[in-house]
Design a protein around this motif. Sequence first.
Motif, short mmCIF file in Angstrom:
data_model
loop_
_atom_site.label_atom_id
_atom_site.label_comp_id
_atom_site.label_asym_id
_atom_site.label_seq_id
_atom_site.Cartn_x
_atom_site.Cartn_y
_atom_site.Cartn_z
N HIS A 37 0.82 -1.21 0.00
CA HIS A 37 0.00 0.00 0.00
C HIS A 37 0.86 1.27 0.00
N GLU A 38 2.04 1.18 0.58
CA GLU A 38 2.97 2.30 0.48
C GLU A 38 3.46 2.44 -0.95
N VAL A 40 1.79 1.59 -3.70
CA VAL A 40 0.68 2.16 -4.45
C VAL A 40 0.65 3.68 -4.27
N HIS A 41 0.79 4.12 -3.02
CA HIS A 41 0.76 5.56 -2.73
C HIS A 41 1.91 6.28 -3.43
N ARG A 44 1.56 6.47 -7.32
CA ARG A 44 0.59 7.49 -7.73
C ARG A 44 1.16 8.90 -7.60
N SER A 79 -6.11 3.43 -8.27
CA SER A 79 -6.74 4.47 -7.45
C SER A 79 -7.73 3.89 -6.44
N ARG A 82 -5.80 2.53 -3.52
CA ARG A 82 -5.28 3.62 -2.69
C ARG A 82 -6.40 4.26 -1.87
N ASP A 83 -7.55 4.48 -2.48
CA ASP A 83 -8.66 5.11 -1.77
C ASP A 83 -9.11 4.26 -0.59
N HIS A 85 -7.27 2.27 1.20
CA HIS A 85 -6.30 2.42 2.29
C HIS A 85 -6.41 3.81 2.93
#
Length: 302
Positions: A37-38, A40-41, A44, A79, A82-83, A85
């Motif tokens: 998840h880091e 992904v962030h 982006r 997206s 990310r949303d 998380h």
Amino acid sequence: MNYTLQPDELVSDGIKRIIDTKVQRGIEHIDSDTDTHETVHEVRKRCKEIRAAVRLVRPVLPTYKRENVHYRDAARRISAIRDAHAAIETFDNHLEPAIEARDALDDATLSDIRTTLVTRRDTIAAEQNVERRLSEVRADLVDGRKRVSDLPIATEGFDSVAGGLRKSYKRARNRMQEAYDDPEFEHFHEWRKRIKYHRYHCRLLRRVWVGPIKSRRTELKELSDIIGYENDLAEFAIVMNEEELFTPEIREILNEISTAKRSEYHRQGRPLGERLFAEHPDQLVTRIGAYWEATHEYDPDP
């Protein structure tokens, strides 16, 4: 700094260097062993930085639309993940502290809320196959990188960045007025996006006068965070209500606290926004242009 145009390089060379560097960083994030998840962030964020660089030279880049859409679509692949998380972060950083301050829910209920959000995020990541999505984004980055050296930036000097700077600033200024005239989520969401593009452009142009531009970027970062928190709370409420997460009683409490926090952020953002966007766009561009000329024409050691 690798995200800054240098006084001793052509704008076209600098933009290409910056985009190439950010593409490479995006690929490195995906190839690393960092938390998914880091990753992904961060990926982006790299796509947003690339799009901001392209937008700065938008009026003199005939292929602007192609490049902008390419990196926009790459980021959109991940997206939703990310949303999901971000909803957990919003609960942890904003809602839970406010709930505890009011003693509105007990610890067991708070734990259950977070568990529901984590389960929701993990389900979305599994359904969307986050590893496959990241692999697709990596392919997008590799494909985009092939075009970087040939980006047809038509003009050099301040003329190459003045139009993009003016457009990003003008849009942020206009979206602020729209947001406060009609404080719906969509308007504040749009304003935040425009604030971030203007902030990125100030970062790209920081060498024209490091001290003042750094101060402006700091204030823009604060404003972006404030409006970002407002956006995150609004999105949390939308998801919670549309998907009917939690019991009606818990949703009512979360809605009440979310609304109150959003109003607080609206109030915090107004004076900062009014100061940052006080100038007419032509005045801002003229001022930054004067800094540019002083740095490029007269500064012996920029």
